[in-house]
Design a protein around this motif. Structure first.
Motif, mmCIF file in Angstrom:
data_model
loop_
_atom_site.group_PDB
_atom_site.id
_atom_site.type_symbol
_atom_site.label_atom_id
_atom_site.label_comp_id
_atom_site.label_asym_id
_atom_site.label_seq_id
_atom_site.Cartn_x
_atom_site.Cartn_y
_atom_site.Cartn_z
ATOM 1 N N HIS A 95 20.899 -19.167 44.163
ATOM 2 C CA HIS A 95 22.388 -18.862 44.565
ATOM 3 C C HIS A 95 23.203 -20.241 44.357
ATOM 4 O O HIS A 95 23.539 -21.103 45.274
ATOM 5 C CB HIS A 95 22.148 -18.965 46.301
ATOM 6 C CG HIS A 95 21.414 -17.957 46.980
ATOM 7 N ND1 HIS A 95 21.157 -17.608 48.134
ATOM 8 C CD2 HIS A 95 21.169 -16.507 46.411
ATOM 9 C CE1 HIS A 95 20.383 -16.622 48.194
ATOM 10 N NE2 HIS A 95 20.622 -15.899 47.396
ATOM 11 N N THR A 96 23.631 -20.115 42.985
ATOM 12 C CA THR A 96 24.294 -21.132 42.309
ATOM 13 C C THR A 96 25.852 -20.167 41.842
ATOM 14 O O THR A 96 25.402 -19.128 42.132
ATOM 15 C CB THR A 96 23.879 -21.624 41.061
ATOM 16 O OG1 THR A 96 24.626 -22.827 40.687
ATOM 17 C CG2 THR A 96 23.370 -20.878 39.833
ATOM 18 N N THR A 97 26.696 -20.880 41.509
ATOM 19 C CA THR A 97 27.962 -20.247 41.225
ATOM 20 C C THR A 97 28.163 -20.161 39.391
ATOM 21 O O THR A 97 27.852 -21.109 38.878
ATOM 22 C CB THR A 97 29.045 -20.874 41.714
ATOM 23 O OG1 THR A 97 28.904 -21.040 43.112
ATOM 24 C CG2 THR A 97 30.422 -20.063 41.631
ATOM 25 N N ASP A 98 28.336 -18.831 38.925
ATOM 26 C CA ASP A 98 28.709 -18.623 37.383
ATOM 27 C C ASP A 98 29.967 -19.102 37.126
ATOM 28 O O ASP A 98 30.817 -19.343 38.001
ATOM 29 C CB ASP A 98 28.110 -17.237 37.060
ATOM 30 C CG ASP A 98 28.905 -16.123 37.627
ATOM 31 O OD1 ASP A 98 30.213 -16.551 38.255
ATOM 32 O OD2 ASP A 98 28.804 -14.883 37.259
ATOM 33 N N HIS A 134 32.770 -17.501 39.373
ATOM 34 C CA HIS A 134 32.707 -17.969 40.803
ATOM 35 C C HIS A 134 31.886 -16.826 41.647
ATOM 36 O O HIS A 134 32.040 -16.636 42.621
ATOM 37 C CB HIS A 134 34.167 -18.000 41.275
ATOM 38 C CG HIS A 134 34.955 -19.004 40.800
ATOM 39 N ND1 HIS A 134 34.692 -20.391 40.524
ATOM 40 C CD2 HIS A 134 35.900 -18.714 39.718
ATOM 41 C CE1 HIS A 134 35.698 -21.052 39.702
ATOM 42 N NE2 HIS A 134 36.417 -20.067 39.101
ATOM 43 N N LYS A 135 30.954 -16.326 40.905
ATOM 44 C CA LYS A 135 30.206 -15.328 41.473
ATOM 45 C C LYS A 135 28.923 -15.892 41.748
ATOM 46 O O LYS A 135 28.112 -16.676 40.999
ATOM 47 C CB LYS A 135 29.992 -14.416 40.521
ATOM 48 C CG LYS A 135 29.724 -12.697 41.097
ATOM 49 C CD LYS A 135 29.733 -11.650 39.847
ATOM 50 C CE LYS A 135 28.425 -11.215 39.626
ATOM 51 N NZ LYS A 135 28.437 -10.088 38.882
ATOM 52 N N THR A 136 28.330 -15.548 42.984
ATOM 53 C CA THR A 136 26.991 -15.958 43.171
ATOM 54 C C THR A 136 25.891 -15.634 42.510
ATOM 55 O O THR A 136 25.436 -14.144 42.702
ATOM 56 C CB THR A 136 26.720 -15.994 45.038
ATOM 57 O OG1 THR A 136 27.517 -16.495 45.435
ATOM 58 C CG2 THR A 136 25.388 -16.636 45.136
#
Length: 153
Positions: A97-100, A103-105
């Motif tokens: 659960h990081t952000t690309d 700004h999508k998880t």
């Protein structure tokens, strides 16, 4: 600085060169493979290679919109971590659960190459030497492990 169009053309030239360089390499199953757009057969599960002006990375990206399912897929990879490490031959960074960039998880298992630029043609050999063995190793891993993800199809 490059215009957006010029940057796009340079990136396209790199990926075309990389694709031509690796095209003769058969997959672990002996098949012809589109290495640049590798298909895992699982929706929301991608093998991703990316290069920009500061670094490059290769990885597995899980982008399922349901974070619970995203975590289940990530957990399945963790169950296969020994097999993964044996195929890959090095430690990668495991990110739940990081952000690309959009700004999508997402969740990722990645390896990064710092201090290279796709816009510097002198870095292209280093980028190719970084991507080629790792995408082949990912394919080798996927050849034996993909059946474990059939329930996510």
């Amino acid at each position: 600085m490059y215009s957006r169009d010029q940057a796009s053309q340079i990136k396209q030239a790199f990926w075309t060169a990389f694709g031509q360089y690796i095209a003769p390499q058969p997959s672990a199953d002996g098949l012809r493979t589109n290495w640049v757009n590798y298909k895992t057969g699982i929706k929301h599960l991608h093998f991703k290679m990316q290069a920009d002006k500061r670094s490059a990375f290769i990885g597995i990206e899980i982008s399922h919109p349901d974070l619970g399912i995203q975590e289940l897929i990530f957990d399945q990879f963790k169950e296969l971590k020994t097999v993964f490490n044996a195929s890959i031959g090095e430690e990668w960074d495991w990110q739940l659960h990081t952000t690309d960039d959009n700004h999508k998880t997402v969740s990722r298992i990645i390896k990064t190459l710092p201090n290279v630029s796709v816009f510097n043609q002198n870095d292209w050999p280093a980028l190719i030497c970084f991507f080629k063995p790792r995408i082949i190793a990912l394919d080798d891993f996927w050849s034996t492990a993909s059946y474990s993800f059939d329930l996510f199809k």
